[in-house]
Design a protein around this motif. Structure first.
Motif, mmCIF file in Angstrom:
data_model
loop_
_atom_site.group_PDB
_atom_site.id
_atom_site.type_symbol
_atom_site.label_atom_id
_atom_site.label_comp_id
_atom_site.label_asym_id
_atom_site.label_seq_id
_atom_site.Cartn_x
_atom_site.Cartn_y
_atom_site.Cartn_z
ATOM 1 N N PHE A 145 20.983 28.737 -26.901
ATOM 2 C CA PHE A 145 21.791 28.212 -28.150
ATOM 3 C C PHE A 145 21.854 27.411 -28.281
ATOM 4 N N PRO A 146 20.771 25.791 -29.310
ATOM 5 C CA PRO A 146 21.282 24.672 -29.671
ATOM 6 C C PRO A 146 22.600 24.132 -29.490
ATOM 7 N N MET A 147 23.542 24.091 -28.911
ATOM 8 C CA MET A 147 23.617 23.531 -29.745
ATOM 9 C C MET A 147 25.321 24.560 -28.492
ATOM 10 N N LEU A 148 25.611 23.532 -27.422
ATOM 11 C CA LEU A 148 27.014 23.736 -25.827
ATOM 12 C C LEU A 148 27.293 22.716 -25.717
ATOM 13 N N ILE A 149 28.694 22.832 -25.574
ATOM 14 C CA ILE A 149 29.482 21.982 -24.565
ATOM 15 C C ILE A 149 29.675 22.768 -23.117
ATOM 16 N N LYS A 165 31.109 21.650 -19.617
ATOM 17 C CA LYS A 165 31.945 20.841 -18.238
ATOM 18 C C LYS A 165 31.469 22.222 -17.540
ATOM 19 N N LEU A 171 39.451 25.551 -28.338
ATOM 20 C CA LEU A 171 37.895 26.023 -30.202
ATOM 21 C C LEU A 171 39.083 27.335 -30.427
ATOM 22 N N TYR A 198 21.943 16.599 -19.235
ATOM 23 C CA TYR A 198 22.254 18.068 -18.473
ATOM 24 C C TYR A 198 20.496 18.066 -17.305
ATOM 25 N N GLN A 216 29.486 19.462 -31.930
ATOM 26 C CA GLN A 216 28.773 18.770 -31.013
ATOM 27 C C GLN A 216 29.136 17.435 -30.753
ATOM 28 N N GLN A 242 35.456 13.250 -27.059
ATOM 29 C CA GLN A 242 36.097 13.554 -25.094
ATOM 30 C C GLN A 242 35.443 12.434 -23.949
ATOM 31 N N GLU A 288 31.503 15.977 -27.552
ATOM 32 C CA GLU A 288 31.308 14.758 -26.794
ATOM 33 C C GLU A 288 31.307 13.554 -27.304
ATOM 34 N N LEU A 316 33.515 16.389 -18.894
ATOM 35 C CA LEU A 316 32.071 16.851 -19.930
ATOM 36 C C LEU A 316 30.523 16.180 -19.680
ATOM 37 N N ILE A 367 30.167 26.158 -23.862
ATOM 38 C CA ILE A 367 30.721 27.049 -24.550
ATOM 39 C C ILE A 367 29.460 27.197 -25.951
ATOM 40 N N ALA A 393 26.774 22.855 -36.546
ATOM 41 C CA ALA A 393 27.115 22.686 -35.298
ATOM 42 C C ALA A 393 27.162 21.587 -34.124
ATOM 43 N N ARG A 424 27.228 15.343 -21.327
ATOM 44 C CA ARG A 424 26.372 15.193 -22.398
ATOM 45 C C ARG A 424 24.989 15.584 -22.807
ATOM 46 N N LYS A 425 24.602 16.153 -23.657
ATOM 47 C CA LYS A 425 23.586 16.949 -23.506
ATOM 48 C C LYS A 425 22.525 15.982 -23.091
ATOM 49 N N GLU A 426 22.439 14.922 -23.001
ATOM 50 C CA GLU A 426 21.319 14.115 -22.548
ATOM 51 C C GLU A 426 21.300 14.138 -21.433
#
Lengths: 67, 223
Positions: free
Chosen positions: A30-34, A36, B163, A47, B123, B130, B127, A41, A61, B119, A43-45
């Motif tokens: 999935f392209p959009m995840l959260i 933790k 959520l 990962y 996000q 938070q 981000e 948190l 999530i 989405a 951030r996607k940068e």
């Protein structure tokens, strides 16, 4: 056996495992995840570089469009 | 003499909710419904930001009217909220929300409610919020498409991130969310917001928020 918890499920921990490798192992495409780790948190940068510590509690999530 | 609008409200809760400032990011299917419910519940101040205009295609689920087509959503929502109550101060922003203007828009808010469509925007907002305000809740929505299956609607929590939604329903391209489900989830977000304000009022640090009680009173006297 060293483990981590991912969304409530116990998984094996590997030395050097990053958020990106975990997402790949779990087939999370999935392209959009959260994400933790222990409530913090990631951030996607971050990962690719973030190492998951042994025993960590990881929450992943999925965010879906619509609203 | 208490205003008749609040006659049926619990006086203790009224005080808590009138003292709150809530941010709503987006004024579409989620945001327009959230704003109306929080206004009826007597929240003291709403900060709402959206850059879009009302279109005919929005009216199948968003709380706007045919004669408002073409208006900025923020202006149309301000009109509609003012027809409900004069006890909620509205701070409307006709602007696209980015990580760069997030602070300027929402820094005084006790809670931020995510009411975006896409989405990647959800996000971005989660981000950014938070990272900047880890001690303040953000209430987001995910999985609002379709209809039916009430039992699938749920709340998940990870720290200060909440959520609401079914967590799985993807939009079919070209098909909008459908009014009852998107409104139900919007109201679950609003419902949780009221709950967090009551449960957390003693533990949160004092915000740098202005005393808008006085402003609301002035508005009443203006009428």
């Amino acid at each position: 056996m060293n483990t981590i918890i991912v969304n409530g499920n116990t998984m094996d921990w590997e030395d050097g495992i990053t958020v990106r490798t975990l997402l790949g192992k779990m087939n999370y495409s999935f392209p959009m995840l959260i994400v933790k780790i222990n409530g913090t948190l990631i951030r996607k940068e971050e990962y690719d570089l973030t190492l998951i510590p042994v025993g960590a509690n990881v929450a992943i999530i999925h965010l879906i469009s619509g609203g | 003499m208490i205003d008749p609008f609040f006659a049926g409200h619990d006086p203790q809760l009224r005080q808590i909710w009138q003292a709150a400032t809530i941010g709503i990011a987006g004024a579409g299917g989620l945001g327009s419904n959230i704003a109306i419910s929080l206004t009826r519940a007597g929240i003291g101040k709403l900060v709402i930001a959206d850059f879009d205009v009302v279109r005919l295609t929005n009216l199948n689920r968003q709380q706007f009217f045919r004669d408002q087509v073409g208006m900025p959503k923020i202006a149309a929502l301000a009109q509609n909220l003012s027809r409900i109550s004069q006890h909620t101060l509205l701070e409307p922003h006709n602007i696209r929300i980015t990580p760069d203007n997030l602070d300027a828009l929402f820094r005084r808010c006790d809670i931020l409610i995510e009411a975006f469509d896409l989405a990647d925007q959800k996000q971005m907002l989660i981000e950014a919020w938070q990272s900047r305000y880890p001690d303040r809740p953000i209430i987001a929505a995910s999985g609002v498409a379709g209809f039916g299956n009430n039992n699938a609607l749920r709340q998940i929590q990870s720290g200060n991130l909440y959520l609401l939604g079914d967590g799985v329903s993807e939009l079919t391209p070209g098909i909008s969310p459908i009014a009852p489900k998107v409104a139900a989830i919007a109201n679950m977000q609003a419902n949780l917001c009221l709950e967090l304000l009551v449960n957390c009022r003693d533990v949160w640090p004092k915000r740098p928020s202005e005393n808008h009680q006085g402003v609301v009173k002035e508005t009443q006297e203006d009428k």
